[in-house]
Design a protein around this motif. Structure first.
Motif, PDB file in Angstrom:
ATOM      1  N   GLU A 134       0.822  -1.220   0.000  1.00 46.47           N
ATOM      2  CA  GLU A 134       0.000   0.000   0.000  1.00 46.47           C
ATOM      3  C   GLU A 134       0.850   1.263   0.000  1.00 46.47           C
ATOM      4  O   GLU A 134       0.361   2.357  -0.335  1.00 46.47           O
ATOM      5  N   LEU A 135       2.116   1.128   0.341  1.00 43.88           N
ATOM      6  CA  LEU A 135       2.988   2.299   0.449  1.00 43.88           C
ATOM      7  C   LEU A 135       3.723   2.617  -0.845  1.00 43.88           C
ATOM      8  O   LEU A 135       4.518   3.565  -0.887  1.00 43.88           O
ATOM      9  N   GLN A 136       3.477   1.827  -1.901  1.00 43.93           N
ATOM     10  CA  GLN A 136       4.293   1.950  -3.100  1.00 43.93           C
ATOM     11  C   GLN A 136       3.755   2.925  -4.136  1.00 43.93           C
ATOM     12  O   GLN A 136       4.363   3.126  -5.185  1.00 43.93           O
ATOM     13  N   SER A 137       2.606   3.532  -3.874  1.00 44.24           N
ATOM     14  CA  SER A 137       2.064   4.527  -4.805  1.00 44.24           C
ATOM     15  C   SER A 137       1.563   5.728  -4.024  1.00 44.24           C
ATOM     16  O   SER A 137       0.976   5.588  -2.940  1.00 44.24           O
ATOM     17  N   LEU A 138       1.772   6.925  -4.578  1.00 41.61           N
ATOM     18  CA  LEU A 138       1.290   8.150  -3.946  1.00 41.61           C
ATOM     19  C   LEU A 138      -0.182   8.398  -4.258  1.00 41.61           C
ATOM     20  O   LEU A 138      -0.813   9.271  -3.671  1.00 41.61           O
ATOM     21  N   THR A 139      -0.730   7.617  -5.197  1.00 43.90           N
ATOM     22  CA  THR A 139      -2.148   7.733  -5.546  1.00 43.90           C
ATOM     23  C   THR A 139      -2.925   6.726  -4.713  1.00 43.90           C
ATOM     24  O   THR A 139      -2.761   5.509  -4.876  1.00 43.90           O
ATOM     25  N   PRO A 140      -3.763   7.199  -3.788  1.00 39.41           N
ATOM     26  CA  PRO A 140      -4.387   6.288  -2.817  1.00 39.41           C
ATOM     27  C   PRO A 140      -5.135   5.112  -3.427  1.00 39.41           C
ATOM     28  O   PRO A 140      -4.989   3.976  -2.964  1.00 39.41           O
ATOM     29  N   TRP A 141      -5.931   5.333  -4.482  1.00 38.00           N
ATOM     30  CA  TRP A 141      -6.724   4.211  -5.002  1.00 38.00           C
ATOM     31  C   TRP A 141      -5.842   3.170  -5.680  1.00 38.00           C
ATOM     32  O   TRP A 141      -6.144   1.967  -5.638  1.00 38.00           O
ATOM     33  N   ILE A 142      -4.729   3.610  -6.290  1.00 39.33           N
ATOM     34  CA  ILE A 142      -3.800   2.660  -6.909  1.00 39.33           C
ATOM     35  C   ILE A 142      -3.079   1.862  -5.829  1.00 39.33           C
ATOM     36  O   ILE A 142      -2.848   0.652  -5.974  1.00 39.33           O
ATOM     37  N   ALA A 143      -2.735   2.515  -4.735  1.00 37.78           N
ATOM     38  CA  ALA A 143      -2.104   1.820  -3.620  1.00 37.78           C
ATOM     39  C   ALA A 143      -3.030   0.734  -3.080  1.00 37.78           C
ATOM     40  O   ALA A 143      -2.613  -0.405  -2.826  1.00 37.78           O
ATOM     41  N   LEU A 144      -4.312   1.070  -2.927  1.00 35.88           N
ATOM     42  CA  LEU A 144      -5.292   0.094  -2.429  1.00 35.88           C
ATOM     43  C   LEU A 144      -5.538  -1.017  -3.452  1.00 35.88           C
ATOM     44  O   LEU A 144      -5.759  -2.175  -3.084  1.00 35.88           O
ATOM     45  N   ARG A 145      -5.521  -0.650  -4.730  1.00 35.49           N
ATOM     46  CA  ARG A 145      -5.686  -1.648  -5.802  1.00 35.49           C
ATOM     47  C   ARG A 145      -4.594  -2.700  -5.748  1.00 35.49           C
ATOM     48  O   ARG A 145      -4.866  -3.903  -5.761  1.00 35.49           O
ATOM     49  N   ALA A 194     -10.185 -10.726   5.050  1.00 39.05           N
ATOM     50  CA  ALA A 194      -9.169  -9.703   4.747  1.00 39.05           C
ATOM     51  C   ALA A 194      -9.142  -9.394   3.254  1.00 39.05           C
ATOM     52  O   ALA A 194      -8.955  -8.234   2.848  1.00 39.05           O
ATOM     53  N   ALA A 195      -9.336 -10.427   2.407  1.00 38.72           N
ATOM     54  CA  ALA A 195      -9.346 -10.214   0.957  1.00 38.72           C
ATOM     55  C   ALA A 195     -10.616  -9.477   0.545  1.00 38.72           C
ATOM     56  O   ALA A 195     -10.590  -8.590  -0.318  1.00 38.72           O
ATOM     57  N   VAL A 196     -11.750  -9.842   1.159  1.00 38.77           N
ATOM     58  CA  VAL A 196     -13.008  -9.143   0.882  1.00 38.77           C
ATOM     59  C   VAL A 196     -12.867  -7.665   1.210  1.00 38.77           C
ATOM     60  O   VAL A 196     -13.248  -6.787   0.415  1.00 38.77           O
ATOM     61  N   ALA A 197     -12.292  -7.371   2.371  1.00 39.89           N
ATOM     62  CA  ALA A 197     -12.132  -5.983   2.816  1.00 39.89           C
ATOM     63  C   ALA A 197     -11.178  -5.211   1.914  1.00 39.89           C
ATOM     64  O   ALA A 197     -11.416  -4.035   1.593  1.00 39.89           O
ATOM     65  N   ALA A 198     -10.100  -5.869   1.477  1.00 45.77           N
ATOM     66  CA  ALA A 198      -9.114  -5.192   0.628  1.00 45.77           C
ATOM     67  C   ALA A 198      -9.713  -4.819  -0.718  1.00 45.77           C
ATOM     68  O   ALA A 198      -9.501  -3.702  -1.228  1.00 45.77           O
ATOM     69  N   VAL A 199     -10.482  -5.730  -1.310  1.00 48.14           N
ATOM     70  CA  VAL A 199     -11.111  -5.450  -2.603  1.00 48.14           C
ATOM     71  C   VAL A 199     -12.184  -4.379  -2.450  1.00 48.14           C
ATOM     72  O   VAL A 199     -12.336  -3.490  -3.296  1.00 48.14           O
TER      73      VAL A 199
END
Length: 304
Positions: A134-145, A194-199
């Motif tokens: 999650e820390l590898q992108s400065l764009t929040p939705w891409i980090a979550l993706r 955890a996978a449900v929540a992440a998606v």
């Protein structure tokens, strides 16, 4: 050059592989190239295109000549073993239809090579990978993706192609997923909370429309997310955590299998979850050692 009869036989065999055995397009393409290459060699070796009658009387000497020719073309042991496997499969099918004994072909020994066993991560390292993704992108939705995709690889044992083939209609995820894997083989895999929540976190934050009949995971400019994006994220995670080069997206799938086995899961069940046709493949994925197998044997065998 290949004789018309041999070319027709090859086409029929490939259709058989595709329709009855469910071989994937890439597999069929590899089979076509490998067997056509073998048939072309026989033409050159014998001085004329070989019809079905000639193919039925291929000798051990012919097979040795082909193997030597392949080595002379700098074909490695692993690749040659794959080519020989395709030729044997073709000959098994051809001999059944034509009524001849394919002993010379089937008895040809595959070259030995050192199999590269996958290297699963430790439980702690796998968790760190997911947290760090999650820390590898400065764009929040891409980090979550990216975090959601990697969570699916580890939490469900998916191949990266399987995770990226999910459709918008699959979200929100339920307690299980129906996955179509290699060769069109379907399997049901359980989905961790955890996978449900992440998606769900990714889908909520995504500024692009996720269509029901379109890809669930989108690229930065829309359209289907490419595997290289997740591979790039994993490369940055590796660098940040000091993990070896073997810590790839596929290593998360290996880790899923190994950690299940270590927690008491049995190989057959893990085989089903991974969608493997062969138990030996599952055994390699799990990095299982002889001591672990003997422990399972001693505990489970009715006469132990």
């Amino acid at each position: 050059m290949i004789s018309p009869a041999a070319r027709d036989a090859l086409a029929l065999w490939l259709d058989h592989q595709r329709s009855l055995r469910g071989a994937a397009d890439n597999t069929v393409s590899a089979y076509r190239g490998d067997v056509a290459e073998f048939l072309a060699f026989l033409t050159e070796h014998k001085g004329a295109p070989q019809g079905l009658g000639a193919l039925a009387v291929v000798t051990t000497s012919d097979m040795r000549a082909w193997m030597a020719h392949m080595r002379g073309q700098d074909v490695g042991a692993r690749s040659l073993a794959r080519k020989l496997s395709a030729v044997k499969s073709f000959y098994r099918w051809l001999s059944e239809g034509e009524g001849f004994e394919p002993t010379a072909v089937l008895a040809t020994r595959s070259p030995k090579f050192q199999r590269k066993l996958p290297r699963p991560l430790s439980v702690d390292a796998a968790r760190q990978v997911i947290d760090t993704a999650e820390l590898q992108s400065l764009t929040p939705w891409i980090a979550l993706r990216d975090q959601a995709v990697i969570t699916l690889l580890y939490g469900c044992g998916l191949r990266i192609s399987e995770a990226l083939s999910l459709r918008g209609a699959d979200a929100p995820l339920g307690t299980s997923l129906r996955i179509t894997g290699k060769g069109g083989k379907e399997r049901i895999v359980p989905v961790l909370p955890a996978a449900v929540a992440a998606v769900e976190a990714y889908a909520r934050s995504c500024p692009l429309p996720i269509e029901a009949d379109g890809p669930l995971f989108l690229g930065a400019r829309g359209g289907a997310l490419a595997p290289r994006a997740i591979q790039g994220t994993m490369a940055r995670v590796r660098a940040q955590l000091g993990l070896p080069a073997s810590a790839t997206p596929h290593a998360m799938r290996h880790s899923f299998a190994t950690h299940l086995l270590n927690a008491g899961g049995d190989l057959r069940s893990i085989q089903e979850l991974l969608g493997h046709a062969s138990l030996s493949t599952t055994q390699a994925y799990t990095g299982v050692d002889t001591a672990r197998l003997m422990e399972v044997y001693a505990r489970a065998h009715p006469r132990a």
